[in-house]
Motif scaffolding. Structure first.
Motif, short mmCIF file in Angstrom:
data_model
loop_
_atom_site.label_atom_id
_atom_site.label_comp_id
_atom_site.label_asym_id
_atom_site.label_seq_id
_atom_site.Cartn_x
_atom_site.Cartn_y
_atom_site.Cartn_z
N PRO A 18 0.81 -1.21 0.00
CA PRO A 18 0.00 0.00 0.00
C PRO A 18 0.85 1.26 0.00
N ALA A 19 0.31 2.33 -0.59
CA ALA A 19 1.08 3.54 -0.80
C ALA A 19 1.32 4.32 0.47
N LEU A 20 0.57 4.05 1.53
CA LEU A 20 0.74 4.82 2.76
C LEU A 20 2.11 4.55 3.37
N ALA A 21 2.80 5.63 3.72
CA ALA A 21 4.18 5.51 4.19
C ALA A 21 4.29 4.56 5.38
N GLN A 22 3.31 4.58 6.30
CA GLN A 22 3.42 3.75 7.48
C GLN A 22 3.29 2.27 7.16
N ASP A 23 2.78 1.92 5.98
CA ASP A 23 2.62 0.53 5.61
C ASP A 23 3.82 0.00 4.82
N GLU A 24 4.78 0.86 4.55
CA GLU A 24 5.90 0.46 3.72
C GLU A 24 6.98 -0.21 4.55
N PRO A 25 7.67 -1.20 3.98
CA PRO A 25 8.71 -1.90 4.73
C PRO A 25 9.92 -1.02 4.98
N ASP A 26 10.59 -1.24 6.10
CA ASP A 26 11.76 -0.43 6.42
C ASP A 26 13.01 -0.92 5.70
N ILE A 28 13.29 -0.63 2.55
CA ILE A 28 13.45 0.33 1.46
C ILE A 28 13.92 1.65 2.06
N ALA A 29 15.03 2.16 1.56
CA ALA A 29 15.57 3.41 2.08
C ALA A 29 14.61 4.56 1.78
N PRO A 30 14.33 5.41 2.75
CA PRO A 30 13.44 6.55 2.52
C PRO A 30 13.92 7.44 1.39
N GLU A 31 15.24 7.54 1.20
CA GLU A 31 15.82 8.42 0.18
C GLU A 31 16.15 7.69 -1.11
N ILE A 32 15.49 6.59 -1.37
CA ILE A 32 15.85 5.75 -2.51
C ILE A 32 15.85 6.52 -3.83
N GLY A 33 14.83 7.34 -4.06
CA GLY A 33 14.77 8.09 -5.31
C GLY A 33 15.91 9.07 -5.43
N SER A 34 16.23 9.78 -4.37
CA SER A 34 17.32 10.74 -4.38
C SER A 34 18.65 10.06 -4.61
N ARG A 35 18.85 8.89 -3.97
CA ARG A 35 20.08 8.14 -4.16
C ARG A 35 20.27 7.75 -5.62
N VAL A 36 19.22 7.23 -6.23
CA VAL A 36 19.31 6.79 -7.62
C VAL A 36 19.52 7.98 -8.55
N ALA A 210 7.71 2.64 -2.09
CA ALA A 210 7.58 1.28 -2.58
C ALA A 210 7.38 1.27 -4.08
N GLU A 211 6.63 2.25 -4.60
CA GLU A 211 6.44 2.32 -6.05
C GLU A 211 7.73 2.73 -6.75
N ALA A 273 23.12 2.08 -6.48
CA ALA A 273 22.62 3.42 -6.18
C ALA A 273 21.32 3.37 -5.38
N ALA A 274 20.53 2.33 -5.60
CA ALA A 274 19.25 2.20 -4.90
C ALA A 274 19.40 1.71 -3.47
N GLY A 275 20.62 1.35 -3.08
CA GLY A 275 20.83 0.85 -1.73
C GLY A 275 20.52 -0.62 -1.58
N PHE A 276 20.56 -1.37 -2.69
CA PHE A 276 20.27 -2.79 -2.63
C PHE A 276 21.52 -3.63 -2.39
N VAL A 277 22.68 -2.97 -2.31
CA VAL A 277 23.94 -3.68 -2.11
C VAL A 277 24.62 -3.25 -0.82
N ASP A 278 24.56 -1.96 -0.51
CA ASP A 278 25.21 -1.45 0.70
C ASP A 278 24.26 -0.55 1.48
N GLY A 279 22.97 -0.85 1.42
CA GLY A 279 21.98 -0.05 2.13
C GLY A 279 21.86 -0.44 3.59
N HIS A 280 20.79 -0.02 4.22
CA HIS A 280 20.65 -0.24 5.66
C HIS A 280 20.03 -1.58 6.02
N SER A 281 19.61 -2.38 5.00
CA SER A 281 19.02 -3.70 5.27
C SER A 281 20.02 -4.79 4.91
#
Length: 356
Positions: A18-26, A28-36, A210-211, A273-281
C-alpha cells in the motif's frame, strides 16, 4: 513496431505494498529516489549528452577533412556513445519511454532487418535528405542506423560520399537532441523528478517509496532480460550450426559484447545506487551482492570475447563464454524478481517470458 511489441512482452507486472508511508517496509531506504537520481541517473544522462554531442562534432570534422584519423576519432566517439547509452537504456521508464525515445535511439530487435533496408534505401535515393530525422521512421534515427553508415559497406570511404556523411551527422545530432531532452525531462523542478525523489499520494506517477523501488526493480529486470533475450540469445541459437552473429546488435562495429557488458554494468550501478547492495538492510544487501556476483561474472565473460561478433557466436570457446553470461544474467534476474523483491516487500507478478 517490433521493438514496441518486444518491450510490451518484457514489461513486468509489479504489485507494491500500500502507498501509505506507514505501511511500507523499512528495508526500502526513505531516500531511494534521491540516491538513484544523484548516483546513477544524473551522471548517466550527463555522459550520454556529452558523448553524443562530441560524436556529432567529430563526424562533422571527419566529413570536412576527409582524413583517416578524423574518421577513426568519429568511430571511437561512436563506441563511447554506445557505452553511455547502454547505461541510460537501463532507465527504461518515464522520460526514456515517452515519445518513443528508446526506439528512436535503439530500434531493436529488428529481425526483419528494417533498419538495413531503410538506411540503404535512404542512401541510394536521389531526393534530398529529410530536414528533420525526428519525423522519420525510428529505424532511420538511431545508433543501429549509424552503425551501418559508419561500419557497413562504404563506411571506410565516408568522406567521399557527401550524402552518407550528411546523414551520419544528422543521426548523431538527432541522438544528441534526444539526450538533451532526457536531461531536461529529469531536470530539477520537473513533475517526474519531484515524484521520483519525493513520492506522495497526490503525485504522479509515484505515490510511495515502494512504487519507486518497484520501478527500479522492474527497470533492472527488464534491462537484463532484454540484453539476454533480444540481443544475445537470437544470435547464439540452439547450436553452433544455428548461430547467427549478424542477428546481434552492433556486430558491424564489433561492439556487441562491449554494449551488453555496459548494460550489465548499468544494472549493477543502478541497484547499488538504490541501496540494494550497501543499504541499511542486511537482508536486501545479501541478495544484492549475490546479484552483483553473477553479473560481474557475466560481464567479465562477455568482455573476454575477442572474436568478431559475426563469428564469435559459433566459435566453441567464445560460444561457451556467451552461454555462461546468459545463464548468469538469468540467475541474477531470478534473484532480483524473487528473493530481493521479497525482501523489499514487493510482489512480482506474471512475466510472459517466464512461461509459467
Amino acid at each position: 513496431m517490433c521493438a514496441r511489441l518486444f518491450q510490451s512482452v518484457f514489461a513486468m507486472c509489479l504489485l507494491t505494498l500500500p502507498a501509505l508511508a506507514q505501511d511500507e517496509p523499512d528495508t526500502i531506504a526513505p531516500e531511494i529516489g534521491s540516491r538513484v537520481l544523484e548516483n546513477y541517473v544524473t551522471p548517466a544522462l550527463a555522459r550520454f549528452d556529452e558523448t553524443s554531442s562530441s560524436l556529432a562534432t567529430s563526424l562533422s570534422a571527419a566529413c570536412e577533412s576527409g582524413s583517416a584519423g578524423d574518421l577513426d576519432a568519429a568511430r571511437s566517439g561512436f563506441s563511447d556513445t554506445l557505452s553511455a547509452f547502454a547505461h541510460v537504456s537501463v532507465l527504461r521508464f518515464g522520460p526514456l519511454v515517452a515519445e518513443n525515445r528508446f526506439e528512436r535511439v535503439f530500434f531493436w530487435p529488428d529481425p526483419r532487418a528494417v533498419t538495413l533496408r531503410q538506411v540503404q534505401g535512404l542512401l541510394a535515393a536521389e531526393e534530398p535528405l529529410p530536414s528533420d530525422l525526428a519525423d522519420q521512421s525510428v529505424a532511420l534515427q538511431g545508433l543501429p542506423a549509424l552503425d551501418y553508415v559508419l561500419f557497413g559497406a562504404g563506411g571506410d570511404a565516408l568522406a567521399d560520399d557527401a550524402r552518407r556523411c550528411n546523414y551520419a551527422v544528422a543521426i548523431a545530432n538527432n541522438v544528441a537532441e534526444i539526450a538533451a531532452q532526457l536531461e531536461a525531462a529529469w531536470a530539477e523542478g520537473t513533475s517526474f523528478r519531484v515524484s521520483f525523489i519525493s513520492p506522495a499520494a497526490d503525485r504522479d506517477p509515484y505515490r510511495s517509496k515502494a512504487e519507486v523501488a518497484g520501478e527500479i526493480v522492474k527497470a533492472a529486470g527488464t534491462a537484463l532480460e532484454f540484453a539476454r533475450n533480444a540481443e544475445l540469445l537470437p544470435a547464439l541459437g540452439k547450436t553452433a550450426e544455428k548461430a547467427r552473429g549478424k542477428r546481434a546488435p552492433f556486430w558491424r562495429s564489433g561492439q556487441t559484447f562491449a554494449f551488453a557488458a555496459a548494460q550489465i554494468d548499468g544494472v549493477q550501478k543502478l541497484i547499488e545506487a538504490a541501496g540494494f547492495v550497501d543499504g541499511h538492510s542486511d537482508l536486501v544487501n545479501g541478495y544484492g551482492r549475490g546479484m552483483n556476483f553473477d553479473l560481474s561474472h557475466a560481464r567479465e565473460a562477455l568482455l573476454a570475447v575477442e572474436t568478431a561478433p559475426e563469428m564469435a557466436f559459433s566459435a566453441e570457446e567464445d560460444r561457451g563464454r556467451i552461454s555462461y553470461a546468459t545463464i548468469a544474467m538469468e540467475g541474477a534476474k531470478h534473484t532480483l524478481n524473487g528473493e530481493l523483491s521479497g525482501a523489499l516487500g514487493l510482489v512480482m507478478g506474471f512475466n510472459a517470458l517466464d512461461g509459467d
